[in-house]
Write an enzyme that holds these catalytic residues in place. Structure first.
Site, PDB file in Angstrom:
ATOM      1  N   ARG A  49       0.856  -1.203   0.000  1.00 43.54           N
ATOM      2  CA  ARG A  49       0.000   0.000   0.000  1.00 43.54           C
ATOM      3  C   ARG A  49       0.886   1.245   0.000  1.00 43.54           C
ATOM      4  O   ARG A  49       0.613   2.215  -0.695  1.00 43.54           O
ATOM      5  CB  ARG A  49      -0.968   0.018   1.187  1.00 43.54           C
ATOM      6  CG  ARG A  49      -1.682   1.374   1.317  1.00 43.54           C
ATOM      7  CD  ARG A  49      -2.931   1.397   2.188  1.00 43.54           C
ATOM      8  NE  ARG A  49      -2.884   0.550   3.339  1.00 43.54           N
ATOM      9  CZ  ARG A  49      -2.134   0.768   4.433  1.00 43.54           C
ATOM     10  NH1 ARG A  49      -1.372   1.832   4.519  1.00 43.54           N
ATOM     11  NH2 ARG A  49      -2.156  -0.096   5.431  1.00 43.54           N
ATOM     12  N   TYR A 101     -16.017  16.998 -15.545  1.00 48.49           N
ATOM     13  CA  TYR A 101     -16.366  15.579 -15.652  1.00 48.49           C
ATOM     14  C   TYR A 101     -17.453  15.232 -14.625  1.00 48.49           C
ATOM     15  O   TYR A 101     -17.356  15.620 -13.461  1.00 48.49           O
ATOM     16  CB  TYR A 101     -15.107  14.731 -15.422  1.00 48.49           C
ATOM     17  CG  TYR A 101     -15.391  13.255 -15.401  1.00 48.49           C
ATOM     18  CD1 TYR A 101     -15.725  12.574 -16.572  1.00 48.49           C
ATOM     19  CD2 TYR A 101     -15.347  12.522 -14.220  1.00 48.49           C
ATOM     20  CE1 TYR A 101     -16.003  11.221 -16.566  1.00 48.49           C
ATOM     21  CE2 TYR A 101     -15.621  11.165 -14.205  1.00 48.49           C
ATOM     22  CZ  TYR A 101     -15.946  10.521 -15.377  1.00 48.49           C
ATOM     23  OH  TYR A 101     -16.226   9.185 -15.364  1.00 48.49           O
ATOM     24  N   ASP A 173      -7.090  18.636 -14.591  1.00 48.83           N
ATOM     25  CA  ASP A 173      -7.399  17.260 -14.993  1.00 48.83           C
ATOM     26  C   ASP A 173      -6.989  17.159 -16.460  1.00 48.83           C
ATOM     27  O   ASP A 173      -7.652  17.713 -17.339  1.00 48.83           O
ATOM     28  CB  ASP A 173      -8.897  16.990 -14.798  1.00 48.83           C
ATOM     29  CG  ASP A 173      -9.286  15.557 -15.178  1.00 48.83           C
ATOM     30  OD1 ASP A 173      -8.601  14.961 -16.030  1.00 48.83           O
ATOM     31  OD2 ASP A 173     -10.285  15.051 -14.637  1.00 48.83           O
ATOM     32  N   LYS A 198      -8.126   6.183 -19.645  1.00 48.15           N
ATOM     33  CA  LYS A 198      -8.399   6.691 -20.995  1.00 48.15           C
ATOM     34  C   LYS A 198      -7.144   6.596 -21.871  1.00 48.15           C
ATOM     35  O   LYS A 198      -6.726   5.519 -22.193  1.00 48.15           O
ATOM     36  CB  LYS A 198      -8.944   8.115 -20.899  1.00 48.15           C
ATOM     37  CG  LYS A 198     -10.013   8.309 -19.799  1.00 48.15           C
ATOM     38  CD  LYS A 198     -11.330   7.615 -20.086  1.00 48.15           C
ATOM     39  CE  LYS A 198     -12.275   7.578 -18.884  1.00 48.15           C
ATOM     40  NZ  LYS A 198     -12.558   8.855 -18.250  1.00 48.15           N
TER      41      LYS A 198
HETATM   42  C1  LIG Z   1     -13.055   9.248 -16.923  1.00 46.26           C
HETATM   43  C2  LIG Z   1     -12.645  10.530 -16.336  1.00 46.26           C
HETATM   44  C3  LIG Z   1     -12.417  10.665 -14.951  1.00 46.26           C
HETATM   45  C4  LIG Z   1     -12.656   9.517 -13.977  1.00 46.26           C
HETATM   46  O1  LIG Z   1     -11.779   8.463 -14.198  1.00 46.26           O
HETATM   47  P1  LIG Z   1     -12.109   6.930 -13.858  1.00 46.26           P
HETATM   48  O2  LIG Z   1     -10.851   6.243 -14.237  1.00 46.26           O
HETATM   49  O3  LIG Z   1     -13.299   6.548 -14.673  1.00 46.26           O
HETATM   50  O4  LIG Z   1     -12.399   6.873 -12.394  1.00 46.26           O
HETATM   51  C5  LIG Z   1     -11.991  11.894 -14.474  1.00 46.26           C
HETATM   52  N1  LIG Z   1     -11.819  12.950 -15.303  1.00 46.26           N
HETATM   53  C6  LIG Z   1     -12.047  12.861 -16.627  1.00 46.26           C
HETATM   54  C7  LIG Z   1     -11.840  14.071 -17.486  1.00 46.26           C
HETATM   55  C8  LIG Z   1     -12.467  11.658 -17.188  1.00 46.26           C
HETATM   56  O5  LIG Z   1     -12.700  11.578 -18.511  1.00 46.26           O
END
Ligand SMILES: *Cc1c(COP(=O)(O)O)cnc(C)c1O
Length: 397
Positions: A49, A101, A173, A198
């Protein structure tokens, strides 16, 4: 500090060869604990962890790509976002991009509001809106650029200055641009977060998140949260994410090429009212995106002249290469209907005010051939025009 090697070379050669065996692929250290010679005497790892060698290779790689001082991998993008929010205290305020998001909106509104954290949502494409919303309680300015699903672009450098003049941190982000496409820290951001699910991992096979900090001091605070709250990424998922990142630049280049060709084609179709893609010269964010991004990315959206949900529903059910699914950034093309899928829980007036029209369709271009993708979209457009599709299950009311 960023070294002088080109990003693509750096990307591949930041990964260490395994010192013990010479393995060129980072080994998967699938272990929970590490044997100690004497209490507190170990080889740099004591419990997975707190730290794990496979996760560390990923964390160092992401940090290097973002030009940060430290990286931290989490069990999802939202867990990464959550770790950053945990730096706040009750009564603190956040000024955030208005088409944030959905999951981040939910986290702030339904989890953290009850702990006394307030968020003001503003259109950050005009930095003056950020300056007007900031108070002396503001601790974070929270940006996404480009945004989801309307691909709005905000000026990271200008907004970093506004945040810093008010003793707030700028959090970006960077999921939609990826570190190959945009490096917010070089433009003044203090913290970068990613849904590594992503583009970073890129193959639609893992849920993962990351945080990168500009300074060691912020890194130590994130590291503390990561260890204290425990939403770490496992060794195998860390390895999958590393494996994906090795081809990030190749993928992003191809995905961006495909998205531009698709966007230019869509713009010429009489059934389409508007195409949202920063790579298009007609896009309001084009010049700014050219300045702060290296690639425009694989995601674009569009809406129909007949702005009714049925147009989108028929369209998304009539493609065969673009698969109907949430998520983006993977090698296989995906499409979705935000009003009925990702933004279903947003009240229609709020959703429309954020520019997400009833007929808006979001495309995430993969690495297929652009001509094939365009043919696929052409078939779907014809289906919308003739409304011939019988098998469409209209889940929209
Ligand atoms: C998908 C996404 C998230 C969240 O990510 P997860 O891996 O699905 O928890 C946060 N910010 C953006 C811009 C996203 O496209």
């Amino acid at each position: 500090m960023r070294n002088t090697m080109k990003t693509s070379t750096n990307l591949i050669h930041t990964l260490p060869v395994d010192a013990q065996t010479g393995a060129i692929s980072v080994p998967i250290y699938q272990t929970s604990t590490f044997v100690q010679e004497a209490p507190g005497i170990n080889k740099g790892f004591d419990y997975s962890r707190s730290n794990n060698p496979t996760r560390k290779a990923l964390e160092d790689l992401i940090s290097s790509l973002e030009g940060g001082s430290g990286g931290f991998a989490f069990s999802s993008g939202l867990a990464a976002v959550d770790a950053v929010v945990k730096l706040l205290e009750a009564e603190d305020e956040v000024v955030a991009v208005d088409d944030i998001y959905g999951g981040t909106f939910r986290l702030y509104s339904f989890i953290y509001e009850k702990f006394g954290i307030k968020v003001k949502f503003v259109d950050t494409t005009y930095p003056v809106n950020v300056a007007e919303a900031i108070t002396d309680k503001t601790k974070f300015v929270w940006l996404e650029t480009p945004t989801n699903p309307t691909l709005k672009v905000s000026d990271i450098e200008a907004i970093a200055k506004i945040a810093h003049n008010n003793d707030a941190l700028l959090v970006v982000d960077n999921t939609f641009a990826s570190p190959i496409g945009q490096q917010p820290i070089s433009l003044g951001a203090d913290i970068v977060v990613h849904s590594a699910t992503k583009y970073l991992a890129g193959h639609s096979d893992v849920i993962a998140g990351a945080v990168v900090t500009a300074t060691k001091e912020l890194g130590d605070r994130i590291k503390f949260v990561q260890n204290a709250t425990g939403a770490v990424l496992g060794p195998f998922d860390s390895w999958l994410t590393i494996r994906g990142i090795e081809t990030l630049e190749l993928r992003l280049k191809k995905q961006s090429d495909n998205a531009l060709q698709v966007a230019e084609w869509l713009e010429r179709q009489p059934e389409i009212a508007e195409v949202y893609y920063p790579g298009l010269k007609s896009n309001a964010g084009h010049e700014l995106a050219k300045k702060q991004q290296t690639y425009f990315g694989g995601v674009l959206s569009f809406r129909f002249v007949s702005d009714i949900a049925d147009s989108a529903t028929i369209f998304v059910c009539s493609t065969s290469l673009f698969q109907l699914a949430e998520s983006l950034g993977g090698v296989k093309s995906l499409l979705c209907h935000p009003a009925a899928m990702t933004h279903k829980s947003t009240p229609p007036e709020v959703r429309r005010a954020a520019g997400v029209a009833d007929s808006l369709v979001r495309l995430s271009c993969g690495i297929e051939d652009a001509e094939d993708l365009i043919k696929d979209l052409q078939t779907a457009l014809k289906a919308v025009s003739s409304r011939e599709v019988e098998s469409v299950k209209i889940g929209w009311k």
